[in-house]
Design an enzyme around this catalytic site. Structure first.
Site, mmCIF file in Angstrom:
data_model
loop_
_atom_site.group_PDB
_atom_site.id
_atom_site.type_symbol
_atom_site.label_atom_id
_atom_site.label_comp_id
_atom_site.label_asym_id
_atom_site.label_seq_id
_atom_site.Cartn_x
_atom_site.Cartn_y
_atom_site.Cartn_z
ATOM 1 N N SER A 220 40.245 13.836 49.931
ATOM 2 C CA SER A 220 39.935 14.451 48.856
ATOM 3 C C SER A 220 38.718 13.692 48.176
ATOM 4 C CB SER A 220 39.979 15.862 47.866
ATOM 5 O OG SER A 220 41.410 15.713 47.638
ATOM 6 N N HIS B 232 36.805 17.964 54.697
ATOM 7 C CA HIS B 232 36.740 18.427 52.807
ATOM 8 C C HIS B 232 36.449 19.644 52.701
ATOM 9 C CE1 HIS B 232 36.424 17.466 48.999
ATOM 10 N NE2 HIS B 232 37.862 17.903 48.998
ATOM 11 N N GLU C 262 32.898 19.146 53.096
ATOM 12 C CA GLU C 262 32.348 17.824 53.430
ATOM 13 C C GLU C 262 32.949 17.177 54.586
ATOM 14 O OE1 GLU C 262 30.802 17.115 48.567
ATOM 15 O OE2 GLU C 262 32.947 16.320 49.641
ATOM 16 N N ASN D 136 33.785 15.737 44.299
ATOM 17 C CA ASN D 136 34.361 15.173 43.424
ATOM 18 C C ASN D 136 33.403 14.248 42.738
ATOM 19 O OD1 ASN D 136 36.359 17.301 43.603
ATOM 20 N ND2 ASN D 136 37.516 16.084 45.257
HETATM 21 P P1 NAD Z 1 50.826 20.149 49.390
HETATM 22 O O1 NAD Z 1 51.169 19.353 48.521
HETATM 23 O O2 NAD Z 1 50.315 21.410 49.020
HETATM 24 O O3 NAD Z 1 50.611 20.076 50.717
HETATM 25 C C1 NAD Z 1 51.318 18.148 51.516
HETATM 26 C C2 NAD Z 1 52.120 18.780 52.796
HETATM 27 O O4 NAD Z 1 52.439 17.971 53.371
HETATM 28 C C3 NAD Z 1 53.432 19.101 51.924
HETATM 29 O O5 NAD Z 1 53.917 20.255 53.088
HETATM 30 C C4 NAD Z 1 54.301 18.171 52.554
HETATM 31 O O6 NAD Z 1 55.476 18.423 53.356
HETATM 32 C C5 NAD Z 1 53.209 17.648 54.253
HETATM 33 N N1 NAD Z 1 53.552 15.941 54.199
HETATM 34 C C6 NAD Z 1 53.833 15.243 52.879
HETATM 35 N N2 NAD Z 1 54.061 14.051 54.245
HETATM 36 C C7 NAD Z 1 53.739 14.401 55.321
HETATM 37 C C8 NAD Z 1 54.236 13.765 57.099
HETATM 38 N N3 NAD Z 1 54.119 12.336 56.635
HETATM 39 N N4 NAD Z 1 53.922 14.117 57.266
HETATM 40 C C9 NAD Z 1 53.332 15.505 57.914
HETATM 41 N N5 NAD Z 1 53.594 16.282 56.675
HETATM 42 C C10 NAD Z 1 53.737 15.540 55.391
HETATM 43 O O7 NAD Z 1 48.973 19.063 49.206
HETATM 44 P P2 NAD Z 1 47.494 19.870 49.394
HETATM 45 O O8 NAD Z 1 46.841 20.305 48.585
HETATM 46 O O9 NAD Z 1 47.619 21.205 50.162
HETATM 47 O O10 NAD Z 1 46.760 18.733 49.190
HETATM 48 C C11 NAD Z 1 46.701 18.313 50.896
HETATM 49 C C12 NAD Z 1 45.925 17.092 50.687
HETATM 50 O O11 NAD Z 1 44.391 17.976 50.791
HETATM 51 C C13 NAD Z 1 45.316 15.854 50.051
HETATM 52 O O12 NAD Z 1 44.692 15.107 51.140
HETATM 53 C C14 NAD Z 1 44.819 16.772 49.256
HETATM 54 O O13 NAD Z 1 43.566 15.235 48.279
HETATM 55 C C15 NAD Z 1 43.337 17.567 50.051
HETATM 56 N N6 NAD Z 1 42.549 18.520 48.822
HETATM 57 C C16 NAD Z 1 43.718 19.554 47.862
HETATM 58 C C17 NAD Z 1 43.048 20.467 47.756
HETATM 59 C C18 NAD Z 1 43.453 21.291 46.290
HETATM 60 O O14 NAD Z 1 42.873 22.253 45.902
HETATM 61 N N7 NAD Z 1 44.973 21.165 46.462
HETATM 62 C C19 NAD Z 1 42.057 21.041 47.402
HETATM 63 C C20 NAD Z 1 40.330 19.426 48.638
HETATM 64 C C21 NAD Z 1 41.192 18.994 49.538
#
Ligand code: NAD
Length: 296
Positions: free
Chosen positions: A118, A139, A151, A189
């Site tokens: 993000s 994104h 995005e 963002n």
């Molecule tokens: P989350 O914590 O819900 O999920 C992340 C997952 O990745 C976890 O299940 C974890 O076990 C796994 N993980 C961590 N390191 C790893 C690795 N080395 N190999 C394999 N799996 C691994 O996080 P999320 O909210 O889903 O966010 C994930 C990405 O999406 C981030 O980059 C975040 O910035 C982006 N994002 C999040 C949102 C939101 O609202 N949550 C919105 C847009 C983008």
């Protein structure tokens, strides 16, 4: 067109992305470093599709086929051939770089590699890779099945064909792709950070939380006010992202007293029942916990 996809990181976003891809007809592999997380994501998708079918948003007859297209895998080296990978692991440059380096060793050299970051520029994620030209950003927004925008971001070395493929894929998945510059926070963002910073400053100056949210909703025609969104996202996540974004843009990291104090007290918004609002179980109507900008 993309037919086989791997989703790495099957938390909130990866699970949603996998669901949307499977609903669009892709064969989806799910990998997470945490044992059972990929199977848990598949189960969440099954529950979400059932709820959607019960409400008539999804044709119930399609659900078994959609679920059959989702396959959890235990190890990256058992993934086999894929056309593209979407990475959705935690928002940490080193973690993401390590994932992409590991992917280079196991997926075909012509598979597209997309990141759901993000805030981190794609150019930085792709630095040091053998094939940086195939790395782009896709994104998505939360909740993925409902949010239409994606995005799409090209890094400094990304092949135009990889970006165009991402855009076509997002359209095929029912999303609206917007090409965003490769700056920290991309478009949405960056804009929303500015709104959050101003809302926090208004609170500091004594403006009531619910009045700020009402003004933004009615005056700008936004569906939610900035404090409602911060409570929804989680105040720990919000604070972390605001700090990272400020650092990346070379701006002040001062966000007033309220947000850091709430985080310190573990009043993190909806997930803990209190943040800027008090959230009662079973109701969507939040009660302001902080009616004015006094110290929490
Ligand atoms: P989350 O914590 O819900 O999920 C992340 C997952 O990745 C976890 O299940 C974890 O076990 C796994 N993980 C961590 N390191 C790893 C690795 N080395 N190999 C394999 N799996 C691994 O996080 P999320 O909210 O889903 O966010 C994930 C990405 O999406 C981030 O980059 C975040 O910035 C982006 N994002 C999040 C949102 C939101 O609202 N949550 C919105 C847009 C983008």
């Amino acid at each position: 067109m993309i037919q086989r996809i791997l989703v790495v990181g099957t938390g909130t976003m990866g699970g949603g992305i996998a669901q949307v891809a499977a609903q669009a007809g892709c064969m989806v592999k799910l990998y997470d470093q945490s044992p059972d997380a990929a199977s848990a994501a598949r189960q969440r998708i099954a529950d979400s599709l059932k709820r959607a079918a019960d409400k008539g948003y999804v044709d119930a007859a399609t659900v078994p086929d959609t679920l059959a297209r989702l396959t959890p895998v235990d190890a990256l080296d058992s993934v086999g051939d894929v056309d593209a990978v979407i990475e959705a692991v935690k928002e940490d440059l080193d973690v993401k770089r390590a994932v992409f380096a590991a992917l280079e060793a196991v997926v075909p050299s012509d598979a597209a590699l997309w990141s759901n970051t993000s805030t981190i520029p794609i150019t930085r994620i792709a630095e040091g890779l053998k094939y940086p030209r195939r790395v782009a950003g896709t994104h998505f927004f939360n909740p993925v099945p409902r949010m239409r925008l994606v995005e799409v971001i090209a890094g400094a070395q990304t092949d135009e064909a990889v970006v165009a493929l991402a855009e076509r894929t997002m359209l095929a998945w029912g999303k609206t792709p917007v090409r965003a510059p490769d700056t920290p926070g991309f478009i949405v963002n960056r804009i929303f950070d500015a709104i959050k910073r101003e809302a926090l400053q208004l609170l500091e100056e004594g403006a009531p939380v619910d009045q700020v949210d009402t003004a933004v909703k009615l005056g700008l025609n936004f569906p939610m006010g900035p404090f409602e969104v911060m409570d929804l996202v989680g105040l720990d996540t919000t604070y972390h992202c605001l700090q990272k974004q400020a650092e990346a843009m070379g701006r002040s990291q001062a966000f007033g007293t309220h947000l850091p104090n709430l985080v310190r007290q573990r009043k993190l918004g909806r997930k803990t029942g209190e943040g800027f609002y008090q959230h009662q179980a079973g109701t969507d109507r939040p009660i302001p916990a902080r009616t004015t900008g006094q110290q929490p």
